[in-house]
Scaffold this active site. Structure first.
Site, PDB file in Angstrom:
ATOM      1  CE1 TYR A 157      -3.292  -2.882   0.355  1.00 14.22           C
ATOM      2  CE2 TYR A 157      -2.157  -3.439   2.390  1.00 14.22           C
ATOM      3  CZ  TYR A 157      -3.061  -3.755   1.395  1.00 14.22           C
ATOM      4  OH  TYR A 157      -3.715  -4.949   1.448  1.00 14.22           O
TER       5      TYR A 157
ATOM      6  CE1 TYR B 271      -8.232  -5.561   1.730  1.00 15.47           C
ATOM      7  CE2 TYR B 271      -7.840  -7.575   2.985  1.00 15.47           C
ATOM      8  CZ  TYR B 271      -7.452  -6.675   2.012  1.00 15.47           C
ATOM      9  OH  TYR B 271      -6.290  -6.878   1.321  1.00 15.47           O
TER      10      TYR B 271
ATOM     11  CG  ASP C 267     -12.584 -13.675   3.863  1.00  9.33           C
ATOM     12  OD1 ASP C 267     -11.745 -14.303   4.537  1.00  9.33           O
ATOM     13  OD2 ASP C 267     -12.287 -12.721   3.118  1.00  9.33           O
TER      14      ASP C 267
ATOM     15  CE  LYS D  32      -4.540 -11.070   7.030  1.00  6.82           C
ATOM     16  NZ  LYS D  32      -5.691 -10.665   6.214  1.00  6.82           N
TER      17      LYS D  32
HETATM   18  C1  LIG Z   1      -5.996 -10.564   4.743  1.00  3.97           C
HETATM   19  C2  LIG Z   1      -7.349 -10.932   4.286  1.00  3.97           C
HETATM   20  C3  LIG Z   1      -7.582 -11.369   2.972  1.00  3.97           C
HETATM   21  C4  LIG Z   1      -6.492 -11.416   1.924  1.00  3.97           C
HETATM   22  O1  LIG Z   1      -5.498 -12.330   2.222  1.00  3.97           O
HETATM   23  P1  LIG Z   1      -4.047 -12.198   1.509  1.00  3.97           P
HETATM   24  O2  LIG Z   1      -3.301 -13.393   1.983  1.00  3.97           O
HETATM   25  O3  LIG Z   1      -3.477 -10.903   2.003  1.00  3.97           O
HETATM   26  O4  LIG Z   1      -4.276 -12.183   0.047  1.00  3.97           O
HETATM   27  C5  LIG Z   1      -8.868 -11.733   2.623  1.00  3.97           C
HETATM   28  N1  LIG Z   1      -9.870 -11.677   3.517  1.00  3.97           N
HETATM   29  C6  LIG Z   1      -9.700 -11.284   4.784  1.00  3.97           C
HETATM   30  C7  LIG Z   1     -10.838 -11.287   5.734  1.00  3.97           C
HETATM   31  C8  LIG Z   1      -8.434 -10.877   5.215  1.00  3.97           C
HETATM   32  O5  LIG Z   1      -8.260 -10.456   6.470  1.00  3.97           O
END
Ligand SMILES: *Cc1c(COP(=O)(O)O)cnc(C)c1O
Length: 441
Positions: free
Chosen positions: A29, A161, A262, A291
């Site tokens: 970023y 996000y 997600d 993550k």
């Molecule tokens: C960090 C994140 C992503 C993206 O994951 P990357 O490994 O950075 O591509 C997608 N969804 C959520 C909820 C996240 O916190």
């Protein structure tokens, strides 16, 4: 002619490294060249980052970020190191097309066992954003296979996000977020209002109606609803009632829409439940994990789906899922992920997360009295201080470093998601740093 680098990397001084970094290396970023100088980390162990060049008089920082919420066991953990070393000596990688291997199979079985019941199948991807792309592809292809190709849009609520690649960007919060620039270029999705804030706040009947009506109205064009359950992370660090997830499940079932959770940020205990879906007692049709999946060691993500989704896709005109990253199922990453989950489950992780929650509540209470602080909230091992103005990121980060703590504030938020192994004294120290950052940021 560019100057060649001097001999071995060890010959570079911290100053030289930082100068080259500024000249050539793009950071997340950020602009190129970068405006703010990053801190140069030499090594990390437990919950501490060791700096190659001291900052604000500190050569060691307590990590309040778990490296973007991934290093739940801290750094340089002997169990994870052994898993990586052991796998390295067998093979660090083989292609996944036509070949398979024990670490990937073990990890998949473990994920199926741990996640809500109907999730049966695992697609391994190399980052969270890619796992969301795969989730979206699964949902669109499912409806296409079933002869309903008009169902190709997504619905989400504002404030979310889901990553930085194309489909994920289209379901990130459309206003004021970092992907606002791409409005009009991205696929146009359907946005519900942001869920009313508060994990413990009773559900708002008007909002429940709003969700239900929007799903009903767009049912013919909706492939899926995608949300972050309970905690919206990078979109604003806000918490909502699990009742809204139950409402989404009901509306999706009633109107033939798939539900995607997600859990890339919330998975593996961060909110106090192993998966945030557990707070609501509902299961999605598709779930994304990432993550902390590898305990922060290597990049890996997973998209899980139900047997119904997989069978639907397999009945289609093209009975395959046309996706296959080069490093799919990477043996090193899957071996470490399996070890990381084993390590988590071998401990009283829920008690540790609860302990950190209590520490954060105690330590962040002081922030409520700081001028310019709008809200202080804690859930599981997540502590958030929200300001009534945009944070001065440089000043806030400096204030935290002065306290010996690494934080990365953004927008109007100063927050922490520490590793689960953070001791009580270090939790208190992180809280003091968050308060200092709130005062100076
Ligand atoms: C960090 C994140 C992503 C993206 O994951 P990357 O490994 O950075 O591509 C997608 N969804 C959520 C909820 C996240 O916190």
């Amino acid at each position: 002619m560019p100057e060649p680098l001097p001999g071995p990397a060890a010959a570079l001084t911290p100053d030289e490294l930082l100068a080259l970094d500024r000249q050539h290396v793009w950071h997340p970023y950020g602009p190129m060249p970068g405006r703010a100088e990053p801190l140069l980390v030499e090594s990390a162990s437990g919950v501490r980052l060791r700096l190659a060049r001291p900052a604000e008089g500190r050569d060691e920082l307590v990590d309040g970020m778990s490296s973007w919420w991934s290093a739940v066991h801290g750094y340089n953990h002997p169990v994870l190191n052994d898993a990586a070393r052991g796998q390295l000596e067998r093979m660090s990688h083989v292609m996944f097309g036509g070949l398979t291997h024990e670490p990937a199979v073990r990890l998949a079985k473990r994920l199926v066992d741990l996640t809500p019941e109907p999730l049966e199948h695992v697609f391994l991807a190399d980052s969270g954003s890619v796992s969301v792309e795969v989730a979206v592809k699964m949902c669109l292809q499912y409806w296409r296979s079933l002869g309903r190709p008009s169902k190709q849009r997504l619905l989400t609520w504002r404030g979310g996000y889901h990553g930085d690649t194309w489909q994920p960007m289209s379901v990130c919060d459309p206003d004021g977020g970092m992907h606002e620039l791409w409005q009009g270029v991205l696929p146009r999705q359907i946005f519900a209002d942001a869920p009313p804030p508060g994990f413990d706040t009773p559900p708002d009947p008007a909002y429940l109606t709003h969700l239900h009506d929007l799903i009903a109205r767009h049912a013919d064009e909706l492939a899926a609803v995608i949300v972050e359950p309970v905690v919206q992370g990078a979109g604003g660090m806000s918490f909502h009632s699990p009742a809204y997830l139950r409402a989404l499940r009901e509306a999706c079932d009633a109107h033939d829409v798939l539900l995607v959770f997600d859990e890339i940020a919330t998975g593996f205990g961060r909110t106090g439940e192993l998966f945030a879906a557990g707070h609501a007692g509902v299961a999605p049709d598709v779930m994304c994990l990432g993550k902390s999946l590898t305990g922060g060691y290597l990049t890996l993500a997973a998209t899980l789906c139900t047997a119904a989704v997989a069978e639907g896709i397999s009945q289609g005109e093209l009975p395959v899922l046309a996706h296959g990253p080069t490093f799919m199922g990477n043996p090193l990453a899957t071996a470490v992920a399996d070890a990381s989950i084993g390590l988590l489950l071998s401990q009283a992780w829920a008690q540790e997360v609860k302990r950190i929650e209590t520490g954060l509540r105690d330590g962040l209470a002081a922030a409520a009295g700081v001028a310019g602080v709008r809200d202080v909230r804690v859930l599981g091992a997540i502590g958030v201080v929200q300001l009534d103005h945009a944070v001065d990121m440089a000043a806030a980060t400096r204030a935290a470093v002065r306290e010996g703590v690494w934080l990365r504030p953004f927008r109007d938020l100063i927050y922490t998601m520490p590793p689960y192994i953070t001791g009580d004294d270090d939790v208190a120290r992180i809280c003091a740093a968050v308060c200092a950052a709130a005062r100076e940021g």
